[in-house]
Design an enzyme around this catalytic site. Structure first.
Site, mmCIF file in Angstrom:
data_model
loop_
_atom_site.group_PDB
_atom_site.id
_atom_site.type_symbol
_atom_site.label_atom_id
_atom_site.label_comp_id
_atom_site.label_asym_id
_atom_site.label_seq_id
_atom_site.Cartn_x
_atom_site.Cartn_y
_atom_site.Cartn_z
ATOM 1 N N VAL A 14 35.618 28.824 37.592
ATOM 2 C CA VAL A 14 36.377 28.518 38.818
ATOM 3 C C VAL A 14 36.048 27.103 39.296
ATOM 4 O O VAL A 14 36.947 26.320 39.616
ATOM 5 C CB VAL A 14 36.082 29.544 39.937
ATOM 6 N N ASP A 34 25.695 22.239 39.645
ATOM 7 C CA ASP A 34 25.336 23.504 38.992
ATOM 8 C C ASP A 34 23.851 23.450 38.645
ATOM 9 O O ASP A 34 23.266 22.366 38.558
ATOM 10 C CB ASP A 34 26.162 23.722 37.719
ATOM 11 N N HIS A 176 39.220 41.307 50.487
ATOM 12 C CA HIS A 176 39.557 40.935 49.114
ATOM 13 C C HIS A 176 39.029 42.018 48.179
ATOM 14 O O HIS A 176 37.953 41.904 47.628
ATOM 15 C CB HIS A 176 38.930 39.584 48.791
HETATM 16 N N1 LIG Z 1 37.541 34.843 45.971
HETATM 17 C C1 LIG Z 1 38.238 35.060 44.886
HETATM 18 O O1 LIG Z 1 39.387 35.421 44.957
HETATM 19 C C2 LIG Z 1 37.592 34.845 43.538
HETATM 20 C C3 LIG Z 1 38.377 34.658 42.406
HETATM 21 C C4 LIG Z 1 37.745 34.404 41.184
HETATM 22 C C5 LIG Z 1 36.360 34.352 41.114
HETATM 23 N N2 LIG Z 1 35.634 34.584 42.234
HETATM 24 C C6 LIG Z 1 34.166 34.538 42.205
HETATM 25 O O2 LIG Z 1 33.729 33.201 42.026
HETATM 26 C C7 LIG Z 1 32.434 33.196 41.433
HETATM 27 C C8 LIG Z 1 32.410 32.263 40.225
HETATM 28 O O3 LIG Z 1 33.264 32.728 39.206
HETATM 29 P P1 LIG Z 1 33.339 31.967 37.803
HETATM 30 O O4 LIG Z 1 34.352 32.645 36.995
HETATM 31 O O5 LIG Z 1 33.444 30.507 38.040
HETATM 32 O O6 LIG Z 1 31.876 32.269 37.228
HETATM 33 P P2 LIG Z 1 31.059 31.427 36.132
HETATM 34 O O7 LIG Z 1 29.962 32.291 35.639
HETATM 35 O O8 LIG Z 1 31.997 30.826 35.152
HETATM 36 O O9 LIG Z 1 30.431 30.220 36.984
HETATM 37 C C9 LIG Z 1 29.449 30.409 37.951
HETATM 38 C C10 LIG Z 1 28.538 29.206 37.907
HETATM 39 O O10 LIG Z 1 27.620 29.262 39.007
HETATM 40 C C11 LIG Z 1 26.434 28.653 38.554
HETATM 41 N N3 LIG Z 1 25.309 28.975 39.425
HETATM 42 C C12 LIG Z 1 24.580 30.110 39.489
HETATM 43 N N4 LIG Z 1 23.621 29.994 40.416
HETATM 44 C C13 LIG Z 1 23.752 28.767 40.966
HETATM 45 C C14 LIG Z 1 23.066 28.056 41.983
HETATM 46 N N5 LIG Z 1 22.041 28.612 42.649
HETATM 47 N N6 LIG Z 1 23.469 26.805 42.281
HETATM 48 C C15 LIG Z 1 24.497 26.232 41.637
HETATM 49 N N7 LIG Z 1 25.193 26.855 40.659
HETATM 50 C C16 LIG Z 1 24.818 28.112 40.333
HETATM 51 C C17 LIG Z 1 26.266 29.187 37.138
HETATM 52 O O11 LIG Z 1 25.364 28.396 36.399
HETATM 53 C C18 LIG Z 1 27.694 29.115 36.624
HETATM 54 O O12 LIG Z 1 27.956 27.892 35.958
HETATM 55 C C19 LIG Z 1 32.143 34.657 41.082
HETATM 56 O O13 LIG Z 1 31.348 35.241 42.101
HETATM 57 C C20 LIG Z 1 33.525 35.289 41.074
HETATM 58 O O14 LIG Z 1 33.485 36.669 41.316
HETATM 59 C C21 LIG Z 1 36.226 34.813 43.440
#
Ligand SMILES: NC(=O)c1ccc[n+]([C@@H]2O[C@H](COP(=O)([O-])OP(=O)(O)OC[C@H]3O[C@@H](n4cnc5c(N)ncnc54)[C@H](O)[C@@H]3O)[C@@H](O)[C@H]2O)c1
Length: 309
Positions: A14, A34, A176
């Protein structure tokens, strides 16, 4: 006035895709953060090097720290775990709360005037947590969910009627999750309610598919969850704020009495401008719709209570 600055925390699916949309739209320079060494730097440099080809002039930097985020106008938080198949958004709570707590602290000390857009799930709970930790006023902390959910519904309406998605509008209230409250009589094609255009049974199917829209993508991808539409939705919010557009879009906003709800983040239509959430828009609901809103709110309240703040 210098350029606007957008920090995106989390350079995963995302976050990195949000950086892509932001860079392409030239809505501000982008800082991608990150914890994984090299990944934000590598993705940022790669995106920067797409500029000459695509013709965008956006600075993009990646980092494992927060010094570069100083004085951000907007911070989009995507750090944390996505849902795995069979995992509910609520299962994510414990995993993601520590991350959101520490990230929010890092952000607010360096950008005390920023606007926070939460994306990490469980969305309504994580945005509530960010508001508490930041101490920011409610207009400067919001969650992205409604634009994504309505985009899914708009897509399904367009497919059903074989019309352009651009002429569709959709209206969804609530948390959500699977208890979101789509309201078909407020969904339109070029101003005409879909209740006049699509048979009830078909509408019910489309609504059900929308409710499960996140899960549908998760079960196809196997690893990870949706990211193109979620990141585009977060950037639409950022753009509305940075350009003071006064857009009316559904977001997770902090409620103090609106829709009969208090001390909760909940999906409602809001006006987005340079002050963030400038207004929560209330609409008339039937008794049945009110009951569905209450049910959704109960689920969100329960999740927020688990934070034990
Ligand atoms: N609100 C919505 O509608 C919606 C939609 C899609 C995804 N999401 C949520 O968004 C989040 C991310 O999804 P994604 O697909 O990008 O996941 P992803 O695993 O591809 O990316 C998450 C990233 O966060 C990083 N991370 C973890 N801990 C961290 C920290 N303390 N500081 C900085 N970075 C850190 C990880 O290294 C990883 O690169 C998830 O919680 C997902 O459920 C929400």
């Amino acid at each position: 006035m210098g350029r606007k600055k957008i920090t995106i925390v989390g350079a995963g699916n995302v976050g990195a895709t949000a950086a892509h949309w932001a860079a392409e739209k030239e809505i501000g320079d982008v800082v991608l953060v990150d914890i994984i060494e090299g990944v934000p730097q590598g993705k940022a440099l790669d995106l920067l090097e797409a500029g000459p080809v695509e013709g965008f002039d956006t600075k993009v930097i990646g980092t494992n720290g927060y010094d570069e985020t100083v004085d951000s106008d907007i911070v989009i938080i995507t750090s944390g775990f996505p849902r795995q198949p069979g995992m509910s958004r609520e299962d994510l709570l414990e995993k993601n709360r520590e991350i959101i707590q520490s990230v929010t602290n890092e952000i607010v000390t360096r950008s005390p005037n920023c606007i926070i857009i939460m994306v990490t799930n469980p969305l309504d709970t994580m945005v509530y947590l960010a508001k508490k930790v930041s101490g920011f006023p409610k207009n400067r902390v919001m969650g992205m969910a409604g634009i994504l959910d309505t985009a899914r519904l708009r897509t399904f309406i367009a497919i059903e009627l074989n019309v352009s998605v651009e002429d569709t509008q959709a209206f969804i209230l609530g948390g959500h999750g699977d208890d979101m409250v789509p309201i078909p009589r407020y969904c339109t094609v070029a101003g005409v309610p879909i209740t006049q255009l699509i048979a009830k049974e078909k509408i019910d199917k489309i609504v059900e598919r929308t409710r499960k829209g996140g899960g549908e993508i998760v079960s196809l991808l196997k690893k990870g969850s949706a990211f193109y539409s979620p990141s585009a939705s977060a950037i639409q919010m950022a753009e509305a704020i940075l350009k003071d557009k006064k857009r009316i879009v559904p977001c997770a906003a902090y409620l103090e009495g609106e829709y009969g709800l208090n001390d909760i983040y909940f999906g409602v239509p809001v006006k987005l401008g340079s002050n963030g959430v400038e207004e929560v828009i209330e609409v008339e609901l039937t008794d049945e719709e009110k009951a569905a809103v209450q049910k959704s709110a109960d689920v969100v309240k329960k999740s927020i209570a688990e934070l034990k703040l």
